[in-house]
Design a protein around this motif. Structure first.
Motif, PDB file in Angstrom:
ATOM      1  N   ARG A 193       0.868  -1.214  -0.019  1.00  0.00           N
ATOM      2  CA  ARG A 193      -0.060   0.079  -0.104  1.00  0.00           C
ATOM      3  C   ARG A 193       0.816   1.231  -0.080  1.00  0.00           C
ATOM      4  N   PHE A 194       2.124   1.460   0.869  1.00  0.00           N
ATOM      5  CA  PHE A 194       2.606   2.631   0.865  1.00  0.00           C
ATOM      6  C   PHE A 194       3.440   2.871  -0.353  1.00  0.00           C
ATOM      7  N   SER A 195       3.668   1.508  -1.048  1.00  0.00           N
ATOM      8  CA  SER A 195       4.406   1.833  -2.189  1.00  0.00           C
ATOM      9  C   SER A 195       3.656   2.543  -3.506  1.00  0.00           C
ATOM     10  N   ARG A 196       2.457   2.700  -3.214  1.00  0.00           N
ATOM     11  CA  ARG A 196       1.571   3.528  -4.227  1.00  0.00           C
ATOM     12  C   ARG A 196       1.196   4.894  -3.654  1.00  0.00           C
ATOM     13  N   SER A 197       1.858   5.239  -2.513  1.00  0.00           N
ATOM     14  CA  SER A 197       1.575   6.581  -1.846  1.00  0.00           C
ATOM     15  C   SER A 197       2.293   7.512  -2.834  1.00  0.00           C
ATOM     16  N   TRP A 198       1.919   8.902  -2.860  1.00  0.00           N
ATOM     17  CA  TRP A 198       2.551   9.756  -3.504  1.00  0.00           C
ATOM     18  C   TRP A 198       3.987  10.397  -3.073  1.00  0.00           C
ATOM     19  N   GLN A 199       3.745  10.072  -1.691  1.00  0.00           N
ATOM     20  CA  GLN A 199       5.222  10.620  -0.973  1.00  0.00           C
ATOM     21  C   GLN A 199       6.321   9.668  -1.663  1.00  0.00           C
ATOM     22  N   LEU A 200       6.239   8.334  -1.702  1.00  0.00           N
ATOM     23  CA  LEU A 200       7.150   7.346  -2.269  1.00  0.00           C
ATOM     24  C   LEU A 200       7.450   7.685  -3.713  1.00  0.00           C
ATOM     25  N   ARG A 201       6.397   8.115  -4.391  1.00  0.00           N
ATOM     26  CA  ARG A 201       6.653   8.347  -5.787  1.00  0.00           C
ATOM     27  C   ARG A 201       7.604   9.194  -5.995  1.00  0.00           C
ATOM     28  N   TYR A 202       7.540  10.535  -5.224  1.00  0.00           N
ATOM     29  CA  TYR A 202       8.752  11.370  -5.297  1.00  0.00           C
ATOM     30  C   TYR A 202      10.031  10.811  -4.899  1.00  0.00           C
ATOM     31  N   LEU A 203      10.020  10.005  -3.842  1.00  0.00           N
ATOM     32  CA  LEU A 203      11.533   9.304  -3.343  1.00  0.00           C
ATOM     33  C   LEU A 203      12.145   8.234  -4.348  1.00  0.00           C
ATOM     34  N   TYR A 204      11.131   7.651  -5.098  1.00  0.00           N
ATOM     35  CA  TYR A 204      11.570   6.658  -5.880  1.00  0.00           C
ATOM     36  C   TYR A 204      12.927   7.002  -6.601  1.00  0.00           C
ATOM     37  N   LEU A 205      12.647   8.168  -7.350  1.00  0.00           N
ATOM     38  CA  LEU A 205      14.233   8.574  -8.189  1.00  0.00           C
ATOM     39  C   LEU A 205      15.398   8.985  -7.354  1.00  0.00           C
ATOM     40  N   PRO A 206      15.239   9.534  -6.330  1.00  0.00           N
ATOM     41  CA  PRO A 206      16.531   9.663  -5.430  1.00  0.00           C
ATOM     42  C   PRO A 206      16.917   8.236  -4.886  1.00  0.00           C
ATOM     43  N   ILE A 207      16.044   7.369  -4.601  1.00  0.00           N
ATOM     44  CA  ILE A 207      16.354   6.172  -4.191  1.00  0.00           C
ATOM     45  C   ILE A 207      17.202   5.475  -5.454  1.00  0.00           C
ATOM     46  N   ILE A 208      16.861   5.473  -6.669  1.00  0.00           N
ATOM     47  CA  ILE A 208      17.259   4.842  -7.646  1.00  0.00           C
ATOM     48  C   ILE A 208      18.902   5.564  -7.828  1.00  0.00           C
ATOM     49  N   PHE A 209      18.734   6.789  -7.552  1.00  0.00           N
ATOM     50  CA  PHE A 209      20.104   7.350  -7.811  1.00  0.00           C
ATOM     51  C   PHE A 209      21.338   6.729  -6.682  1.00  0.00           C
ATOM     52  N   THR A 210      20.752   6.516  -5.434  1.00  0.00           N
ATOM     53  CA  THR A 210      21.543   6.018  -4.253  1.00  0.00           C
ATOM     54  C   THR A 210      21.960   4.406  -4.636  1.00  0.00           C
ATOM     55  N   GLY A 211      21.249   3.830  -5.460  1.00  0.00           N
ATOM     56  CA  GLY A 211      21.453   2.416  -5.986  1.00  0.00           C
ATOM     57  C   GLY A 211      22.582   2.489  -7.022  1.00  0.00           C
ATOM     58  N   VAL A 212      22.510   3.606  -8.015  1.00  0.00           N
ATOM     59  CA  VAL A 212      23.514   3.823  -8.859  1.00  0.00           C
ATOM     60  C   VAL A 212      24.902   4.129  -8.394  1.00  0.00           C
ATOM     61  N   SER A 213      24.788   5.107  -7.403  1.00  0.00           N
ATOM     62  CA  SER A 213      25.932   5.566  -6.502  1.00  0.00           C
ATOM     63  C   SER A 213      26.628   4.592  -5.794  1.00  0.00           C
ATOM     64  N   LEU A 214      25.769   3.643  -5.093  1.00  0.00           N
ATOM     65  CA  LEU A 214      26.509   2.648  -4.300  1.00  0.00           C
ATOM     66  C   LEU A 214      27.213   1.583  -5.253  1.00  0.00           C
ATOM     67  N   ASN A 215      26.906   1.452  -6.390  1.00  0.00           N
ATOM     68  CA  ASN A 215      27.669   0.311  -7.090  1.00  0.00           C
ATOM     69  C   ASN A 215      28.777   1.115  -7.440  1.00  0.00           C
ATOM     70  N   PHE A 216      28.721   2.559  -7.849  1.00  0.00           N
ATOM     71  CA  PHE A 216      29.938   3.222  -8.338  1.00  0.00           C
ATOM     72  C   PHE A 216      31.047   3.337  -7.357  1.00  0.00           C
ATOM     73  N   TRP A 217      30.612   3.656  -6.047  1.00  0.00           N
ATOM     74  CA  TRP A 217      31.942   3.755  -5.119  1.00  0.00           C
ATOM     75  C   TRP A 217      32.185   2.586  -4.529  1.00  0.00           C
TER      76      TRP A 217
END
Length: 359
Positions: free
Chosen positions: A147-171
């Motif tokens: 249910r929370f995964s469909r909340s608008w708050q998390l929709r805004y946070l998905y993109l920064p979370i995606i960046f942290t995944g790419v950044s984690l792999n990089f460093w």
């Protein structure tokens, strides 16, 4: 989240740390079966341990202390990068290769420290919530996560979370590979990890305190500038084949040197840590009533993106990997700032979100 709800945070942390300890010890004399089996268990354990970490931070951070406590947690968590790499740097010295004996000593020491840390989880008080929450059905947190995964708050946070995944792999992967490809001394690998750890620790101290003055969006904006500078410096000073070759042969735009590389490592940790701290703080604030489900979503998305990045990082030239980092950083920052600019009344309590989605 269901595991944390069933076992409580203390035993969830302890049990999920066991595969980490086992993985380190199995590298003493690695076999294909043990390495792959424990690697699979690490994926499961990682989801549980980070969900439990989020629960502990949220439950023990009343009022406006969430940003400060998140920063403290991040600094202590990344202290392991500093301490472990200090040991490696002095133990390896000027060696160009790592002998079997040295490998054995390294994994015995690291495994012993990990064992002590795992046992220490049992000394924590359990922050699994009140009695009413403990009586929830086992699958209730999993349903809440959906249910929370469909909340608008998390929709805004998905993109920064995606960046942290790419950044984690990089460093954690690409940056270290580049150092090994450019410089022959194996101790420089430890130095790179050490200085990245220093950056992550500074991020926990600096951004945790500054959040109260400039807000989470101010922290993310500052970190975006730092990350952009890092990617530009890497673009200038690293050969483009450094991420894909055992020994880099391309000529960088400016000459590579270890001092510039270590400066980049500190900035890399500082920028990555600020993004993660801000996301953690946002999750514990918005979803204060039930943090475990959203931290499970956070770790799921970050891990999936990190796995996807790992698949291409050994094949894609460095300049294109930097482009992906720059774009995801920019888009993630804009999305996070947009969330922070919403009126505080819009940040619905978790129970309201549950009721709205249930109707």
């Amino acid at each position: 989240p269901s595991v944390v709800n069933l076992l409580g945070t203390r035993f969830s942390l302890f049990l999920s740390a066991l595969p980490y300890t086992g993985f380190i010890f199995c590298m003493y004399e690695p076999y294909v079966a043990s390495v792959f089996t424990l690697s699979a268990l690490l994926g499961i354990s990682g989801a549980v341990i980070w969900t439990a970490n989020g629960e502990v931070i949220a439950r023990n951070s009343p009022g406006d202390t969430k940003a400060k406590h998140t920063g403290l947690f991040w600094a202590w968590f990344n202290a392991s990068m500093l301490l472990g790499n200090i040991f490696l740097f002095f133990y390896l010295g000027d060696s160009d290769t790592i002998s079997a004996h040295k490998r054995h000593v390294i994994y015995l020491v690291l495994g012993g420290l990990c064992t002590c840390g795992t046992i220490s989880f049992l000394l924590l008080s359990d922050s699994g919530g009140d009695v009413e929450e403990a009586k929830e059905p086992v699958l209730k947190p999993l349903i809440d996560a959906i249910r929370f995964s469909r909340s608008w708050q998390l929709r805004y946070l998905y993109l920064p979370i995606i960046f942290t995944g790419v950044s984690l792999n990089f460093w954690s992967s690409v940056f270290v590979t580049c150092i090994g490809s450019i410089f022959s001394k194996r101790s420089y690998l430890a130095l790179g990890g050490m200085f990245t750890g220093i950056g992550e620790i500074l991020a926990g101290i600096i951004w945790g305190r500054l959040t109260g003055h400039i807000g989470r969006q101010g922290v993310v904006l500052c970190c975006s500038v730092i990350n952009s500078l890092v990617y530009y410096l890497v673009f200038l000073s690293f050969p483009f084949d450094a991420a894909t070759a055992d020994k880099a042969e391309d000529n960088p735009i400016i000459s590579s040197n270890i001092y510039l590389t270590l400066g980049i490592a500190v900035l890399l940790g500082l920028g990555d840590g600020g993004f993660n701290i801000s996301i953690y703080s946002a999750l514990t604030t918005i979803f204060e009533a039930k943090p475990a489900p959203v931290f499970a979503i956070f770790k799921l998305v970050q891990s999936l993106v990190g796995a996807a990045a790992f698949l291409y990082c050994g094949h894609l030239a460095l300049q294109y990997q930097l482009l992906i980092l720059a774009v995801t950083c920019l888009v993630g920052a804009l999305s996070f700032i947009r969330l922070e600019q919403r009126p505080s009344d819009d940040l619905l309590n978790v129970e309201v979100i549950i009721n709205v989605n249930a109707e």
